[in-house]
Design an enzyme around this catalytic site. Structure first.
Site, PDB file in Angstrom:
ATOM      1  NE  ARG A 107      -3.710   1.031   2.092  1.00 51.47           N
ATOM      2  CZ  ARG A 107      -4.896   1.369   2.586  1.00 51.47           C
ATOM      3  NH1 ARG A 107      -4.988   2.281   3.518  1.00 51.47           N
ATOM      4  NH2 ARG A 107      -5.992   0.786   2.166  1.00 51.47           N
ATOM      5  CG  HIS A 134      -8.416   0.592  -2.659  1.00 53.41           C
ATOM      6  ND1 HIS A 134      -7.701  -0.477  -2.156  1.00 53.41           N
ATOM      7  CD2 HIS A 134      -9.017   1.183  -1.579  1.00 53.41           C
ATOM      8  CE1 HIS A 134      -7.871  -0.533  -0.849  1.00 53.41           C
ATOM      9  NE2 HIS A 134      -8.660   0.445  -0.474  1.00 53.41           N
ATOM     10  CD  GLN A 137     -12.952  -0.623  -0.186  1.00 49.77           C
ATOM     11  OE1 GLN A 137     -12.103  -0.469   0.675  1.00 49.77           O
ATOM     12  NE2 GLN A 137     -14.195  -0.948   0.117  1.00 49.77           N
ATOM     13  CG  ASP A 230     -13.245   7.574  -1.094  1.00 48.99           C
ATOM     14  OD1 ASP A 230     -13.150   7.567   0.149  1.00 48.99           O
ATOM     15  OD2 ASP A 230     -12.301   7.242  -1.842  1.00 48.99           O
ATOM     16  CB  CYS A 271     -13.896   2.509   0.399  1.00 46.05           C
ATOM     17  SG  CYS A 271     -13.474   4.253   0.247  1.00 46.05           S
TER      18      CYS A 271
HETATM   19  N1   CP Z   1     -11.021   1.245   2.728  1.00 47.40           N
HETATM   20  C1   CP Z   1      -9.749   1.171   3.138  1.00 47.40           C
HETATM   21  O1   CP Z   1      -8.810   0.939   2.340  1.00 47.40           O
HETATM   22  O2   CP Z   1      -9.597   1.293   4.476  1.00 47.40           O
HETATM   23  P1   CP Z   1      -8.207   1.453   5.232  1.00 47.40           P
HETATM   24  O3   CP Z   1      -7.568   2.730   4.743  1.00 47.40           O
HETATM   25  O4   CP Z   1      -8.529   1.475   6.691  1.00 47.40           O
HETATM   26  O5   CP Z   1      -7.340   0.274   4.858  1.00 47.40           O
END
Ligand code: CP
Length: 329
Positions: A107, A134, A137, A230, A271
């Site tokens: 990430r 992403h 997700q 988002d 998300c």
């Molecule tokens: N939705 C998401 O990626 O959450 P986090 O940033 O907590 O991993």
């Protein structure tokens, strides 16, 4: 017969419709196993490395718990915990980690970084969020839609807000791949890149999906099955942009009027994390500076009976587990 052994999971454009549907099917099975307390430590003895150059709650916990449920060992490398990028190149890090681990999650920032990790590593690399995509997700989001409606083909999913971000990009890709109708309600300045839109439109010709853009939120959300939003400022963006972004995106807030404009049985997805009240440090700061207590979604919608945000968050676990299981089998 779908065989994903040895594959990277960097973006959904690399996966066929059949492969995505297969991963969703495996996710459902794994959810059942977890619910029934049925052991599924099929990857016992393997080890995975989780690189996080940005903060995370859901993605990190989902990867860790999923790996452990599958019987694997996990090493977490946080934003300050490794030499990567500072004293060691991505290419060298990839080769070192691949000699010790069976899989690597990343990430962070550019898609080129996760691509480079994959290019130099002989083990599967999974994208846990980059600036562009992403993909894990999206599997959880669509699994939630599937659980709600039984199937997803032909369903209309509307994204409201900053549509240039990784979430909107990836939603547009998965909706195209699965023959869904993707609509985007956003100001002209915040739409996805033209090249990605064209790619998705080509995919839609095969799957029956559609992609449409609206500046008017009421026009765009009409007859929606799923309403998605988002945060207005993504991780890593300059906080000095808040004022400009609030002014641009206020008309795209998901509130009760917008939800009521969708189909009667529509669901709300996010998300997470979300600024739906002043219960966070940033939420409080924004309230004190700009006088708004809710941003991309109102607390009323977030807490409503149509909200599926926590089901969606749980599905991160089952879908990430499916990705690791199928690529490491
Ligand atoms: N939705 C998401 O990626 O959450 P986090 O940033 O907590 O991993």
């Amino acid at each position: 017969m779908v065989d994903l052994r040895g594959r990277d999971f960097l973006k959904l454009l690399d996966y066929t419709t059949e492969e995505i549907e297969y991963l969703l099917h495996v996710s459902m099975k794994l959810k059942e196993f977890k619910r029934n307390g049925q052991r599924h430590d099929y990857l016992k003895g393997k080890q995975v490395a989780l690189i996080f150059e940005k903060d995370s709650t859901r993605t990190r916990c989902a990867f860790e718990v999923a790996a452990k449920d599958l019987g694997m060992g996990v090493t977490y490398l946080g934003p300050t915990g490794s030499q990567m990028g500072k004293k060691e190149t991505i290419a060298d890090t990839a080769r070192v980690l691949a000699s010790m681990y069976e899989g690597i999650e990343y990430r962070g920032f550019g898609q080129d970084i996760v691509q480079s990790l994959a290019d130099y590593s002989k083990v599967p690399v999974w994208n846990g969020l980059t600036d562009q995509f992403h993909p894990t997700q999206m599997l959880a989001d669509i699994m939630t839609v599937m659980e709600e409606f039984g199937s997803v083909k032909g369903k209309k999913l509307v994204f409201c807000g900053d549509a240039r971000n990784n979430v909107a990009n990836s939603l547009m890709v998965i909706c195209s791949k699965l023959g869904m109708h993707f609509a985007c309600c956003s100001p002209k300045e915040l739409v996805p890149e033209e090249e990605l839109v064209k790619t998705c439109q080509e995919i839609c010709k095969e799957t029956g999906g559609t992609i449409n853009f609206y500046e008017d939120i009421m026009e765009g959300t009409k007859d929606a099955d799923c309403l998605y939003t988002d945060v207005w400022l993504s991780m890593g963006e300059d906080p000095s942009l808040w004022e400009k972004r609030i002014n641009l995106l206020k008309p795209y807030q998901v509130n009760k009027t917008v939800l009521d404009n969708c189909k009667k049985n529509a669901i709300f997805l996010h998300c997470l994390p979300s600024f739906h009240n002043t219960g966070t440090t940033i939420g409080k700061e924004i309230f004190e500076k700009y006088g708004i207590s809710e941003m991309e979604v109102t607390d009323e919608v977030f807490e409503s009976s149509q909200s599926r945000v926590f089901e969606e968050a749980e599905n991160r676990l089952h879908t990430i587990k499916a990705v690791m299981l199928e690529t490491l089998r």
